[in-house]
Design an enzyme around this catalytic site. Structure first.
Site, PDB file in Angstrom:
ATOM      1  N   HIS A   1      -5.123  -3.064  25.703  1.00  0.00           N
ATOM      2  CA  HIS A   1      -4.331  -2.506  24.591  1.00  0.00           C
ATOM      3  C   HIS A   1      -2.862  -2.856  24.797  1.00  0.00           C
ATOM      4  O   HIS A   1      -2.344  -2.720  25.901  1.00  0.00           O
ATOM      5  CB  HIS A   1      -4.517  -0.981  24.571  1.00  0.00           C
ATOM      6  CG  HIS A   1      -3.932  -0.311  23.381  1.00  0.00           C
ATOM      7  ND1 HIS A   1      -2.581  -0.082  23.231  1.00  0.00           N
ATOM      8  CD2 HIS A   1      -4.519   0.173  22.259  1.00  0.00           C
ATOM      9  CE1 HIS A   1      -2.371   0.524  22.069  1.00  0.00           C
ATOM     10  NE2 HIS A   1      -3.520   0.688  21.459  1.00  0.00           N
TER      11      HIS A   1
ATOM     12  N   CYS B   1      -3.823  -4.112  18.402  1.00  0.00           N
ATOM     13  CA  CYS B   1      -3.254  -2.888  17.828  1.00  0.00           C
ATOM     14  C   CYS B   1      -2.048  -3.276  16.979  1.00  0.00           C
ATOM     15  O   CYS B   1      -0.943  -3.484  17.497  1.00  0.00           O
ATOM     16  CB  CYS B   1      -2.866  -1.885  18.911  1.00  0.00           C
ATOM     17  SG  CYS B   1      -2.132  -0.392  18.196  1.00  0.00           S
TER      18      CYS B   1
ATOM     19  N   HIS C   1      -7.095  -2.091  16.033  1.00  0.00           N
ATOM     20  CA  HIS C   1      -6.509  -0.808  15.623  1.00  0.00           C
ATOM     21  C   HIS C   1      -5.654  -1.064  14.395  1.00  0.00           C
ATOM     22  O   HIS C   1      -4.689  -1.839  14.461  1.00  0.00           O
ATOM     23  CB  HIS C   1      -5.588  -0.247  16.722  1.00  0.00           C
ATOM     24  CG  HIS C   1      -6.319   0.365  17.870  1.00  0.00           C
ATOM     25  ND1 HIS C   1      -5.664   0.937  18.935  1.00  0.00           N
ATOM     26  CD2 HIS C   1      -7.634   0.532  18.108  1.00  0.00           C
ATOM     27  CE1 HIS C   1      -6.559   1.411  19.786  1.00  0.00           C
ATOM     28  NE2 HIS C   1      -7.753   1.173  19.318  1.00  0.00           N
TER      29      HIS C   1
ATOM     30  N   ASP D   1      -6.061   3.738  13.086  1.00  0.00           N
ATOM     31  CA  ASP D   1      -5.346   4.354  14.193  1.00  0.00           C
ATOM     32  C   ASP D   1      -4.297   5.302  13.623  1.00  0.00           C
ATOM     33  O   ASP D   1      -3.522   4.920  12.749  1.00  0.00           O
ATOM     34  CB  ASP D   1      -4.663   3.255  15.014  1.00  0.00           C
ATOM     35  CG  ASP D   1      -4.143   3.758  16.337  1.00  0.00           C
ATOM     36  OD1 ASP D   1      -4.591   4.821  16.786  1.00  0.00           O
ATOM     37  OD2 ASP D   1      -3.289   3.072  16.931  1.00  0.00           O
ATOM     38  N   HIS D   2      -4.292   6.478  14.114  1.00  0.00           N
ATOM     39  CA  HIS D   2      -3.345   7.518  13.703  1.00  0.00           C
ATOM     40  C   HIS D   2      -3.389   7.742  12.182  1.00  0.00           C
ATOM     41  O   HIS D   2      -3.772   6.871  11.415  1.00  0.00           O
ATOM     42  CB  HIS D   2      -1.899   7.210  14.116  1.00  0.00           C
ATOM     43  CG  HIS D   2      -1.746   7.024  15.593  1.00  0.00           C
ATOM     44  ND1 HIS D   2      -0.577   6.652  16.190  1.00  0.00           N
ATOM     45  CD2 HIS D   2      -2.632   7.167  16.607  1.00  0.00           C
ATOM     46  CE1 HIS D   2      -0.745   6.559  17.492  1.00  0.00           C
ATOM     47  NE2 HIS D   2      -1.990   6.859  17.764  1.00  0.00           N
TER      48      HIS D   2
ATOM     49  N   TYR E   1      -4.041  12.204  15.467  1.00  0.00           N
ATOM     50  CA  TYR E   1      -5.480  12.163  15.182  1.00  0.00           C
ATOM     51  C   TYR E   1      -5.913  13.287  14.246  1.00  0.00           C
ATOM     52  O   TYR E   1      -6.844  14.035  14.527  1.00  0.00           O
ATOM     53  CB  TYR E   1      -6.272  12.125  16.495  1.00  0.00           C
ATOM     54  CG  TYR E   1      -6.030  10.808  17.201  1.00  0.00           C
ATOM     55  CD1 TYR E   1      -6.756   9.680  16.856  1.00  0.00           C
ATOM     56  CD2 TYR E   1      -5.014  10.681  18.146  1.00  0.00           C
ATOM     57  CE1 TYR E   1      -6.500   8.457  17.447  1.00  0.00           C
ATOM     58  CE2 TYR E   1      -4.748   9.459  18.746  1.00  0.00           C
ATOM     59  CZ  TYR E   1      -5.501   8.356  18.387  1.00  0.00           C
ATOM     60  OH  TYR E   1      -5.245   7.136  18.970  1.00  0.00           O
TER      61      TYR E   1
END
Ligand code: DNO
Length: 390
Positions: A240, A278, A305, A348-349, A365
């Site tokens: 990552h 990501c 991501h 993601d998020h 999250y």
């Protein structure tokens, strides 16, 4: 791409049946109760795997198997810890769980200073405020040499902040950076009954003398021992990127740019040594052209991501809508749908919206915010796939 979701295990208030209803196809999770450095036993893995399977899902990606700190700074016990990681890879591979995300960020995983930056529409998002961050570094940690990381203008703004900041705001900043953002993904980095600032400074000291080259060598050492096993058991490792993709606290960071990623992928040139693309983390660095990087690394990516950021001239950045910002998700999705269409991706998020704020979710999250983003991503995917058929 397979639509996956980060789920925090059996105690997550967002349950697997809920995820079925919103069109999730695969699960991303970890054995959160196991401390970094310990072996994940076959029994523990298969217990969680069966639970996931019973609900009609596969465990698509492990995010993450954490890399013990000593492997990163090159401590005396690193061989033993690498061997434990290797055994975990064997156990996962034997159970058919074959995509494993990890990171190699020293001491601290992701960094944010505000978990609830309220936007004009009433939703809130995660934010990195350079001045608050500098305040934490200079005035709370009191790190030697920290002032070198800030411009004269930033230093004077940090002094200004010092005159007005309250004790409650200081405590909140410490809690956000050291405890809240780290605890749920990286286990507890502080340990019980310890002063978080002292504990954090102790961790920073472990990296004295470890510069960028040394950290790269430590990663290469780790990969050389792990990748042959990953190849044998069909496990795809995917590192990552650093979040944010620039140096912080004087610690080296080695997954922040195109050149960094090229270095890692060629250090051990195997398809099993791959990347988690990501878009959110990469986009927070103005040196990164996310679309170009997606084109370049699409074939060595094993997990995506989808998230985006907006970067401001003053060095702050904010997590933006999934349709906007530097993450260029429309381009990223197009590239992956074309060149690597079966890989897992997760939204993601997400923002905190509607009654998310009352639910005490892990930062980033939320349920409704992530569901909203997933709907946007599904829309983008559908339009892109349709355009391939024209
Ligand atoms: C934060 C995440 C990171 C990420 C790990 C992967 O929300 O993006 O914590 O999961 O760094 O190892």
């Amino acid at each position: 791409m397979q639509k996956t979701w980060r789920w925090f295990g059996k105690n997550d208030p967002i349950t697997l049946p809920m995820l079925k209803q919103i069109g999730v196809e695969g699960i991303v999770t970890s054995l959160y109760h196991i401390q970094p450095g310990k072996v994940w036993s076959k029994e523990e893995i298969s217990d969680l795997n069966e639970f996931i399977n019973t609900h009609g899902f596969t465990w698509s990606v492990v995010e993450s198997v954490p890399v013990a700190e000593s492997i990163k700074f090159g401590g005396e016990d690193r061989d033993e810890l690498i061997e434990n990681f290797r055994q975990t890879i064997v156990n996962l591979g034997n159970l058919g769980i074959t995509t494993v995300c990890y990171n190699f960020m020293p001491v601290i995983d992701w960094i944010r200073t505000d978990l609830n930056r309220v936007l004009p529409d009433g939703t809130s998002t995660l934010y990195f405020d350079k001045i608050k961050f500098g305040y934490f570094d200079l005035k709370i940690l009191k790190r030697e040499g920290a002032e070198k990381d800030f411009t004269t203008d930033e230093l004077s703004k940090i002094e200004e902040l010092d005159k007005t900041i309250t004790q409650q705001e200081i405590d909140e900043l410490v809690y956000t950076i050291i405890i809240k953002t780290q605890g749920f993904i990286n286990r507890d980095i502080v340990g019980e009954n310890q002063d978080p600032v002292d504990a954090f400074n102790t961790l920073l000291r472990l990296y004295q003398g470890v510069d960028k080259n040394q950290l790269r060598e430590n990663l290469k050492y780790f990969l050389q021992k792990i990748i042959p096993t990953a190849e044998k058991y069909g496990v795809k490792l995917c590192i990552h990127p650093d979040d944010p993709p620039f140096q912080a606290f004087g610690l080296p960071r080695i997954v922040s740019s195109e050149e960094d990623i090229e270095w890692i992928l060629s250090a051990v040139n195997s398809p099993n040594n791959g990347l988690t693309f990501c878009a959110g983390s990469l986009s927070a660095g103005i040196h990164n052209d996310v679309t170009k990087m997606a084109e370049k690394f699409v074939k060595r990516t094993h997990f995506v991501h989808l998230r985006s950021t907006e970067v401001f001239d003053n060095g702050d950045f904010m997590e933006s809508s999934h349709l906007e910002g530097r993450g260029k998700l429309i381009d990223v999705i197009r590239i992956f749908e074309k060149e690597n269409p079966t890989i897992p991706m997760r939204v993601d998020h997400g923002k905190l919206m509607l009654d998310d704020g009352e639910k005490n979710y892990n930062p980033g999250y939320s349920f409704l915010g992530r569901m909203f983003a997933l709907a946007q991503v599904k829309g983008m995917m559908a339009v892109i796939k349709n355009s391939f058929e024209q």
